[in-house]
Design an enzyme around this catalytic site. Structure first.
Site, PDB file in Angstrom:
ATOM      1  N   TYR A 263     -11.532   7.451 -15.145  1.00  0.00           N
ATOM      2  CA  TYR A 263     -11.679   6.196 -14.413  1.00  0.00           C
ATOM      3  C   TYR A 263     -12.267   5.111 -15.311  1.00  0.00           C
ATOM      4  CZ  TYR A 263     -13.025   2.950 -10.677  1.00  0.00           C
ATOM      5  OH  TYR A 263     -13.174   1.839  -9.867  1.00  0.00           O
TER       6      TYR A 263
ATOM      7  N   ASP B 289       0.855  -1.184   0.000  1.00  0.00           N
ATOM      8  CA  ASP B 289       0.000   0.000   0.000  1.00  0.00           C
ATOM      9  C   ASP B 289       0.888   1.231   0.000  1.00  0.00           C
ATOM     10  OD1 ASP B 289      -3.222   0.383   0.810  1.00  0.00           O
ATOM     11  OD2 ASP B 289      -1.973   2.144   1.188  1.00  0.00           O
TER      12      ASP B 289
ATOM     13  N   ASN C  51      -5.371  -4.669  -6.810  1.00  0.00           N
ATOM     14  CA  ASN C  51      -6.551  -4.021  -6.248  1.00  0.00           C
ATOM     15  C   ASN C  51      -6.409  -2.505  -6.121  1.00  0.00           C
ATOM     16  OD1 ASN C  51      -8.973  -3.688  -4.315  1.00  0.00           O
ATOM     17  ND2 ASN C  51      -7.228  -3.118  -3.029  1.00  0.00           N
TER      18      ASN C  51
ATOM     19  N   LYS D 235     -10.431   1.507 -16.368  1.00  0.00           N
ATOM     20  CA  LYS D 235     -10.941   0.184 -16.032  1.00  0.00           C
ATOM     21  C   LYS D 235     -11.218  -0.660 -17.276  1.00  0.00           C
ATOM     22  CE  LYS D 235     -10.584   0.420 -11.605  1.00  0.00           C
ATOM     23  NZ  LYS D 235      -9.608  -0.444 -10.908  1.00  0.00           N
TER      24      LYS D 235
ATOM     25  N   VAL E 246       1.970   2.011  -6.606  1.00  0.00           N
ATOM     26  CA  VAL E 246       1.964   1.197  -7.819  1.00  0.00           C
ATOM     27  C   VAL E 246       2.159   2.033  -9.084  1.00  0.00           C
ATOM     28  CG1 VAL E 246       0.574  -0.639  -6.783  1.00  0.00           C
ATOM     29  CG2 VAL E 246      -0.565   1.207  -8.047  1.00  0.00           C
TER      30      VAL E 246
END
Length: 251
Positions: free
Chosen positions: A152, A36, A86, A156, A60
């Site tokens: 977004y 994280d 995730n 995705k 990330v």
């Protein structure tokens, strides 16, 4: 136990879906690298969960951090069997005419580049073992245009494309890659936009779509499905985009 002794790397493990997944995996006997960007949150989570879990501070969007978290799994546990991509950020619901470069790049670097960096490091290791399972967290926004803003939504859709390509390319080598089209979940993802205001006009336009959602899931609901995809019970499931949204996408 369903994933006993499997080694998993889980991103965004300091809260929400990632935290629920890390807790569930350890409970079922897995050894976990919990990554994280929030070092305090992921360290606290690992301490609370206990067992075979190693907290790692990783952004990330940074390739070096992604490589380091995969390498940490190998150095600590000798292998990597499962990768759960995730970690993600939300946009401000802006349409394409209004989204700025900063928001566009932020969604793309975290939501797309991050999974790609991690997969690019993990896949050769999994191929050498002859097995591996990658689970990418997509969104209901990858099934249509009404769930979020342009940045977004595009990110995705890209995650789904990355999932399908990986599933097909490596299907004969024991590696599986699946994605979850997750609906509304009780998480803190909106905190990822910081203090910037949501585009109210755009939010009003997509309000009808959001009103059709049957309900909101809890992180453990997603974690249970991730557990299934990580286990050998799903060994024949590859290249799937599973809607996990209480039937929202059926509307």
């Amino acid at each position: 136990m369903r994933i006993e002794n499997k080694v998993a790397v889980i991103t965004g493990a300091g809260s929400g879906i990632g935290l629920a997944t890390a807790r569930l995996f350890v409970h079922h006997g897995a050894r976990v690298v919990a990554a994280d960007w929030n070092e305090e949150a992921v360290t606290r989570a690992a301490r609370e969960i206990g067992g075979s879990i190693v907290p790692v501070c990783a952004n990330v969007a940074n390739e070096a951090d992604c490589l380091a978290m995969i390498d940490r799994a190998v150095s600590e546990f000798g292998r990597i069997d499962v990768l759960v991509n995730n970690a993600g950020v939300m946009d401000l619901f802006q349409s394409v005419a209004d989204v700025d470069n900063d928001m566009w790049r932020r969604c793309m670097t975290v939501n797309v580049d991050g999974p790609m960096y991690a997969m690019r490091r993990a896949v050769p290791l999994m191929l050498a073992q002859g097995a591996g399972s990658i689970i990418n967290i997509a969104s209901a926004a990858a099934l249509g245009g009404g769930a979020a803003g342009a940045a977004y939504t595009a990110s995705k859709y890209a995650v789904v494309g990355l999932t399908m390509s990986t599933a097909y390319q490596y299907a004969k080598f024991g590696l599986r890659c699946n994605a979850l089209a997750v609906g509304g979940v009780n998480t803190n993802i909106m905190s990822s936009v910081g203090d910037r205001p949501v585009d109210q006009a755009a939010l009003a336009r997509i309000g009808a779509y959001h009103a059709s959602a049957p309900g909101t899931l809890d992180p453990i609901d997603i974690a249970n499905t991730i557990l299934f995809l990580a286990s050998d019970e799903s060994r024949h499931l590859n290249g799937a985009l599973i809607p996990l949204d209480m039937g929202w996408s059926a509307a």
